[in-house]
Design a protein around this motif. Structure first.
Motif, PDB file in Angstrom:
ATOM      1  N   TYR A  26       0.831  -1.210   0.000  1.00  0.00           N
ATOM      2  CA  TYR A  26       0.000   0.000   0.000  1.00  0.00           C
ATOM      3  C   TYR A  26       0.864   1.258   0.000  1.00  0.00           C
ATOM      4  O   TYR A  26       0.619   2.206  -0.752  1.00  0.00           O
ATOM      5  CB  TYR A  26      -0.922   0.018   1.227  1.00  0.00           C
ATOM      6  N   HIS A  27       1.863   1.251   0.869  1.00  0.00           N
ATOM      7  CA  HIS A  27       2.641   2.468   1.093  1.00  0.00           C
ATOM      8  C   HIS A  27       3.482   2.827  -0.140  1.00  0.00           C
ATOM      9  O   HIS A  27       3.475   3.974  -0.593  1.00  0.00           O
ATOM     10  CB  HIS A  27       3.533   2.253   2.319  1.00  0.00           C
ATOM     11  N   HIS A  28       4.184   1.850  -0.685  1.00  0.00           N
ATOM     12  CA  HIS A  28       5.037   2.106  -1.848  1.00  0.00           C
ATOM     13  C   HIS A  28       4.227   2.151  -3.146  1.00  0.00           C
ATOM     14  O   HIS A  28       4.303   3.111  -3.913  1.00  0.00           O
ATOM     15  CB  HIS A  28       6.122   1.026  -1.931  1.00  0.00           C
ATOM     16  N   ASN A  76      10.768  12.689   0.625  1.00  0.00           N
ATOM     17  CA  ASN A  76      10.814  11.979   1.915  1.00  0.00           C
ATOM     18  C   ASN A  76      10.775  10.463   1.716  1.00  0.00           C
ATOM     19  O   ASN A  76      11.514   9.725   2.368  1.00  0.00           O
ATOM     20  CB  ASN A  76       9.623  12.394   2.790  1.00  0.00           C
ATOM     21  N   HIS A  77       9.909   9.993   0.823  1.00  0.00           N
ATOM     22  CA  HIS A  77       9.766   8.542   0.636  1.00  0.00           C
ATOM     23  C   HIS A  77      10.955   7.923  -0.103  1.00  0.00           C
ATOM     24  O   HIS A  77      11.322   6.792   0.176  1.00  0.00           O
ATOM     25  CB  HIS A  77       8.440   8.224  -0.069  1.00  0.00           C
ATOM     26  N   LEU A  78      11.557   8.656  -1.038  1.00  0.00           N
ATOM     27  CA  LEU A  78      12.764   8.144  -1.708  1.00  0.00           C
ATOM     28  C   LEU A  78      13.794   7.740  -0.663  1.00  0.00           C
ATOM     29  O   LEU A  78      14.426   6.687  -0.762  1.00  0.00           O
ATOM     30  CB  LEU A  78      13.375   9.228  -2.608  1.00  0.00           C
ATOM     31  N   CYS A 158      11.428   9.208   9.946  1.00  0.00           N
ATOM     32  CA  CYS A 158      10.434   8.145  10.079  1.00  0.00           C
ATOM     33  C   CYS A 158       9.059   8.716   9.737  1.00  0.00           C
ATOM     34  O   CYS A 158       8.656   9.758  10.254  1.00  0.00           O
ATOM     35  CB  CYS A 158      10.444   7.580  11.494  1.00  0.00           C
ATOM     36  N   ASP A 159       8.382   8.031   8.862  1.00  0.00           N
ATOM     37  CA  ASP A 159       7.049   8.435   8.395  1.00  0.00           C
ATOM     38  C   ASP A 159       6.023   8.086   9.469  1.00  0.00           C
ATOM     39  O   ASP A 159       5.840   6.910   9.775  1.00  0.00           O
ATOM     40  CB  ASP A 159       6.771   7.635   7.095  1.00  0.00           C
ATOM     41  N   VAL A 160       5.395   9.098  10.061  1.00  0.00           N
ATOM     42  CA  VAL A 160       4.364   8.806  11.060  1.00  0.00           C
ATOM     43  C   VAL A 160       2.956   9.118  10.549  1.00  0.00           C
ATOM     44  O   VAL A 160       2.028   9.312  11.328  1.00  0.00           O
ATOM     45  CB  VAL A 160       4.639   9.480  12.431  1.00  0.00           C
ATOM     46  N   GLU A 162      -0.463   7.750   9.241  1.00  0.00           N
ATOM     47  CA  GLU A 162      -1.092   6.465   9.606  1.00  0.00           C
ATOM     48  C   GLU A 162      -0.879   5.401   8.528  1.00  0.00           C
ATOM     49  O   GLU A 162      -0.822   4.218   8.833  1.00  0.00           O
ATOM     50  CB  GLU A 162      -2.580   6.657   9.894  1.00  0.00           C
ATOM     51  N   HIS A 163      -0.754   5.810   7.251  1.00  0.00           N
ATOM     52  CA  HIS A 163      -0.583   4.807   6.191  1.00  0.00           C
ATOM     53  C   HIS A 163       0.712   3.999   6.387  1.00  0.00           C
ATOM     54  O   HIS A 163       0.875   2.947   5.797  1.00  0.00           O
ATOM     55  CB  HIS A 163      -0.659   5.437   4.782  1.00  0.00           C
ATOM     56  N   SER A 164       1.622   4.501   7.208  1.00  0.00           N
ATOM     57  CA  SER A 164       2.888   3.809   7.417  1.00  0.00           C
ATOM     58  C   SER A 164       2.803   2.725   8.493  1.00  0.00           C
ATOM     59  O   SER A 164       3.664   1.849   8.535  1.00  0.00           O
ATOM     60  CB  SER A 164       3.969   4.825   7.787  1.00  0.00           C
TER      61      SER A 164
HETATM   62 FE   LIG Z   1       4.260   7.626   3.668  1.00  0.00          FE
END
Ligand SMILES: [Fe+2]
Length: 198
Positions: A26-28, A76-78, A158-160, A162-164
């Motif tokens: 889901y996240h990626h 951020n996600h990269l 760190c991704d906070v 909720e999807h993480s």
């Molecule tokens: Fe994220």
């Protein structure tokens, strides 16, 4: 430049049980992909077309919210995928560890403050270790922001959102943050970014 979704640097099962295949799918595959697609659409025809991702993030901050949110989250996600690895956590490379102790007191204190920043980030956002004025600092930011737009260079985030964590941890954000620090962080990548930031 246009944004592209990178492959994960490990398999979808590699971070279990701390981050599941379902979360990574889901996240990626959905959330990060949406930032890439929306970012590309919103970039078209703007003054930032053709610039580097970092220039787009910094330039659009406060000027073009839609573009900034998507470009910021792409940036951020990269890094986020590379801030984790299977069997992560563990020893911190020597030079970085020394600087952490110097600037933040101890490795345990750094972990405690980093987790606390994530726990207390109200709503969606990120918690960080960043280099600011030559020192390592703990930060937290909302939504798609990062230390980049607050005069600092991110070295760990760190991704906070909720999807993480919601699939694996439900509402237990502190447990997710503890697992991230103790079992997922790729300190070699953090050390690499630190050496480029100073
Ligand atoms: Fe994220």
């Amino acid at each position: 430049m246009s944004f592209t979704l990178p492959e994960l640097p490990y398999s979808y099962d590699a971070l279990a049980p701390y981050m599941s295949r379902e979360t990574l799918e889901y996240h990626h595959d959905k959330h990060h992909l949406a930032y890439v697609n929306n970012g590309n659409n919103l970039l078209k025809g703007t003054e930032w077309e053709g610039q580097s991702l970092e220039e787009i993030v910094k330039g659009s901050f406060g000027k073009n919210a839609g573009l900034f949110n998507n470009a910021g989250q792409h940036f951020n996600h990269l890094h986020f995928w590379n801030w984790m690895k299977p069997n992560g956590g563990g020893a911190i490379p020597g030079e970085l560890e020394k600087k952490i102790v110097e600037d933040l007191g101890s490795v345990d204190k750094m972990k405690e403050d980093f987790i606390q920043a994530g726990v207390t980030q109200f709503g969606s956002g990120w918690n960080w270790l960043a280099v600011k004025d030559g020192k390592i600092v703990v930060m937290k930011t909302a939504n798609g922001e990062s230390p980049l737009v607050h005069g600092a260079t991110p070295i760990l985030g760190c991704d906070v959102w909720e999807h993480s964590y919601y699939i694996d941890y439900r509402n237990r954000r502190p447990d997710y943050l503890k697992a991230f620090v103790e079992n997922l962080v790729n300190w070699d990548y953090v050390a690499e970014l630190y050496s480029k930031a100073v």
